[in-house]
Design an enzyme around this catalytic site. Sequence first.
Site, short mmCIF file in Angstrom:
data_model
loop_
_atom_site.label_atom_id
_atom_site.label_comp_id
_atom_site.label_asym_id
_atom_site.label_seq_id
_atom_site.Cartn_x
_atom_site.Cartn_y
_atom_site.Cartn_z
N SER A 22 0.81 -1.22 0.00
CA SER A 22 0.00 0.00 0.00
C SER A 22 0.84 1.27 0.00
O SER A 22 0.49 2.26 -0.66
CB SER A 22 -0.94 0.00 1.22
OG SER A 22 -0.19 -0.12 2.42
N ASP A 75 10.93 0.46 -1.68
CA ASP A 75 10.00 -0.57 -1.25
C ASP A 75 9.50 -0.24 0.15
O ASP A 75 10.02 0.64 0.82
CB ASP A 75 10.69 -1.94 -1.27
CG ASP A 75 9.72 -3.10 -1.41
OD1 ASP A 75 8.50 -2.88 -1.26
OD2 ASP A 75 10.19 -4.23 -1.64
N ALA A 77 8.07 -1.91 4.10
CA ALA A 77 8.50 -2.93 5.07
C ALA A 77 7.43 -3.07 6.13
O ALA A 77 6.64 -2.16 6.38
CB ALA A 77 9.83 -2.54 5.70
N GLY A 90 4.57 -9.12 4.05
CA GLY A 90 3.17 -9.12 4.46
C GLY A 90 2.22 -9.18 3.27
O GLY A 90 1.12 -9.72 3.37
N GLY A 91 2.69 -8.68 2.14
CA GLY A 91 1.88 -8.73 0.92
C GLY A 91 2.12 -9.97 0.09
O GLY A 91 1.44 -10.20 -0.91
N GLU A 97 10.89 -9.34 -4.14
CA GLU A 97 11.38 -8.13 -3.48
C GLU A 97 12.84 -8.29 -3.07
O GLU A 97 13.64 -7.35 -3.23
CB GLU A 97 10.51 -7.82 -2.25
CG GLU A 97 9.13 -7.30 -2.59
CD GLU A 97 8.23 -7.16 -1.39
OE1 GLU A 97 7.17 -6.54 -1.52
OE2 GLU A 97 8.58 -7.69 -0.31
N LYS A 115 6.04 1.26 11.83
CA LYS A 115 6.88 0.12 11.40
C LYS A 115 8.24 0.11 12.09
O LYS A 115 8.99 -0.87 11.98
CB LYS A 115 7.07 0.17 9.88
CG LYS A 115 5.77 0.17 9.08
CD LYS A 115 4.94 -1.05 9.36
CE LYS A 115 3.81 -1.23 8.35
NZ LYS A 115 2.84 -0.14 8.32
#
Length: 221
Positions: A22, A75, A77, A90-91, A97, A115
């Site tokens: 997201s 990216d 995290a 998580g995705g 990645e 995070k």
Amino acid sequence: MTGVRAADLVKHGMTIGIGSGSTVYYLIEELGLRVGQGLELTAVPTSVQTAELAHQAGIPISDLDQIDKLSLTIDGADEIDPKGQLIKGGGGALLQEKIVAAASETLVIIADSSKLVQHLGKFPLPVEVIPFGYKQVEQKIVGAGFCQEVSLRKKNNKVFMTDHGHYILDCDCKNIADAAALNLDLHLIPGVVETGLFINMANKAIIGYEDGKIELIDFNS
């Protein structure tokens, strides 16, 4: 805001990696606007979803096998510790990645302040495994005491499948004392494809706070 700040790192003519999730959506949206204004770049996406979003935004995409290296990868995290060690996946795109991150001169993480953690492990650690014998992998992870509980990831009441047809085991480790050692130990279990532990890979993080503040963390300093 973190996506806009990260977009400032992308220079004309760069070939970059674009992560998943997201947070990265806003980066893609911003880069799409800049491409429309004349910015030239090529992006290597880390998932089918990212590739679709980049295409919709008008960002030229390429395959990793078509290039030698990436100048930059941006990216998200799921957890970031003070040394820049990460939990990702998580995705469900942790394999690509990590491959893209490893091909990059610089890895920049964009995330919100929630995070940031002192110790990795509160977020369940994703471990990508081949479907054959996944129960054996699960038993070995628990039996070795690496993590207290392991569950097979599901989505919409079906087993979640990665872009490469693998399963993901979400491992409740509570507090990971030595992330580098755990990463190596998990890789020694037959059937494990990759882990969500990104060790010594992140160079910088752009962190957004609820009050609108943006912090840049340099893990190399």
